[in-house]
Motif scaffolding. Sequence first.
Motif, PDB file in Angstrom:
ATOM      1  N   THR A   1      11.135  21.463 -10.712  1.00 53.47           N
ATOM      2  CA  THR A   1      10.967  20.079 -11.162  1.00 53.47           C
ATOM      3  C   THR A   1      12.196  19.675 -11.951  1.00 53.47           C
ATOM      4  OG1 THR A   1       9.457  18.490 -12.219  1.00 53.47           O
ATOM      5  CG2 THR A   1       9.714  20.633 -13.318  1.00 53.47           C
ATOM      6  N   VAL A   2      12.568  18.419 -11.835  1.00 56.35           N
ATOM      7  CA  VAL A   2      13.770  17.916 -12.505  1.00 56.35           C
ATOM      8  C   VAL A   2      13.351  17.058 -13.689  1.00 56.35           C
ATOM      9  CG1 VAL A   2      15.897  16.579 -12.249  1.00 56.35           C
ATOM     10  CG2 VAL A   2      15.026  17.942 -10.325  1.00 56.35           C
ATOM     11  N   GLY A   3      13.634  17.543 -14.877  1.00 57.03           N
ATOM     12  CA  GLY A   3      13.293  16.806 -16.084  1.00 57.03           C
ATOM     13  C   GLY A   3      14.310  15.715 -16.383  1.00 57.03           C
ATOM     14  N   PRO A   4      13.897  14.761 -17.199  1.00 59.02           N
ATOM     15  CA  PRO A   4      14.812  13.693 -17.589  1.00 59.02           C
ATOM     16  C   PRO A   4      15.777  14.155 -18.673  1.00 59.02           C
ATOM     17  CG  PRO A   4      12.704  13.390 -18.674  1.00 59.02           C
ATOM     18  CD  PRO A   4      12.553  14.579 -17.751  1.00 59.02           C
ATOM     19  N   VAL A   5      16.951  13.548 -18.683  1.00 56.73           N
ATOM     20  CA  VAL A   5      17.924  13.777 -19.739  1.00 56.73           C
ATOM     21  C   VAL A   5      17.586  12.831 -20.889  1.00 56.73           C
ATOM     22  CG1 VAL A   5      20.374  13.624 -20.371  1.00 56.73           C
ATOM     23  CG2 VAL A   5      19.703  14.466 -18.100  1.00 56.73           C
ATOM     24  N   TRP A   6      17.545  13.368 -22.110  1.00 55.84           N
ATOM     25  CA  TRP A   6      17.282  12.564 -23.311  1.00 55.84           C
ATOM     26  C   TRP A   6      18.436  11.596 -23.517  1.00 55.84           C
ATOM     27  CZ3 TRP A   6      13.758  11.139 -26.691  1.00 55.84           C
ATOM     28  CH2 TRP A   6      14.125  10.703 -27.955  1.00 55.84           C
ATOM     29  N   GLN A   7      18.100  10.310 -23.591  1.00 56.89           N
ATOM     30  CA  GLN A   7      19.108   9.273 -23.794  1.00 56.89           C
ATOM     31  C   GLN A   7      19.040   8.689 -25.204  1.00 56.89           C
ATOM     32  OE1 GLN A   7      21.363   8.617 -21.427  1.00 56.89           O
ATOM     33  NE2 GLN A   7      20.390  10.032 -20.006  1.00 56.89           N
ATOM     34  N   GLY A   8      18.271   9.335 -26.075  1.00 55.47           N
ATOM     35  CA  GLY A   8      18.085   8.832 -27.426  1.00 55.47           C
ATOM     36  C   GLY A   8      16.753   8.132 -27.541  1.00 55.47           C
ATOM     37  N   PRO A   9      16.468   7.555 -28.720  1.00 54.52           N
ATOM     38  CA  PRO A   9      15.195   6.841 -28.904  1.00 54.52           C
ATOM     39  C   PRO A   9      15.028   5.801 -27.792  1.00 54.52           C
ATOM     40  CG  PRO A   9      16.343   7.060 -30.988  1.00 54.52           C
ATOM     41  CD  PRO A   9      17.297   7.542 -29.914  1.00 54.52           C
TER      42      PRO A   9
ATOM     43  N   VAL B   1      19.664  21.916 -22.098  1.00 58.71           N
ATOM     44  CA  VAL B   1      20.861  21.090 -21.921  1.00 58.71           C
ATOM     45  C   VAL B   1      20.528  19.610 -21.726  1.00 58.71           C
ATOM     46  CG1 VAL B   1      22.290  22.971 -21.052  1.00 58.71           C
ATOM     47  CG2 VAL B   1      21.026  21.541 -19.436  1.00 58.71           C
ATOM     48  N   PHE B   2      19.273  19.286 -21.384  1.00 60.21           N
ATOM     49  CA  PHE B   2      18.884  17.881 -21.226  1.00 60.21           C
ATOM     50  C   PHE B   2      18.506  17.242 -22.558  1.00 60.21           C
ATOM     51  CE2 PHE B   2      17.659  17.950 -16.408  1.00 60.21           C
ATOM     52  CZ  PHE B   2      18.948  18.324 -16.105  1.00 60.21           C
TER      53      PHE B   2
END
Length: 169
Positions: free
Chosen positions: A82-90, A125-126
Motif C-alpha cells: 500500500t502506498v501511504g501519503p506524504v505529510w504535507q504539513g497541517p 520517510v513520508f
Amino acid sequence: MTTITLVQGDITWQSVDAVVNAANSSLLGGGGVDGAIHRRGGPAILAECRRLRASRYGKGLATGRAVATTAGELDARWVIHTVGPVWQGPGSDPALLASCYRESLRVADELGARTVAFPAISTGVFRWPVEEAARIAVETVRDAETAVEEVTFVLFDERAYKAFAEHVG
C-alpha cells in the motif's frame, strides 16, 4: 470483531497470513519497511511487482490503494503493498492514510487472510506525525468491516509503540 495487538520489532519476522508493506508507488522496492520486506522476502516479491507494473499498474500504485503479491521467503503467504501519503504539513488529508488500512484489509479479505501485520504507514520517510498516524490507523482498523481476525501493528521503535498503545488501550 478484530483483535488488535502491538509488537515492537521487525515486521519481516512476523508469522502471519499477510504482511503489509508501506510501499512506494513504483512497487519496485525502496528504503525503510519497503526495502526490508524486499530484502528478506527475496526476489519473488520483486518479480511479482514487476509483473504488476507491466500489466495493471504501468504508472504505479496510487496513494491509498493496495495490491497483493507473494511473500517470497517471509513467514507469510502474501505481502499487501500500500502506498501511504506524504505529510504535507497541517491540513494533510488523513483520508488517504485511512484508505491504506481499509484497502489493505479489503485485499486481505479477498485473499482469505485472517492475520495481518501492519507497519506504521507513512511515519518514516513520508514524515506523517506518528501520534496522528497511530490514531488514524487504530480507528480505521477498529471501524473496518473485515473478516480479518487479528491485526498486529509492528512498530519499529519505542516512540511509535507508545503512540499506538495510547489508542489501543
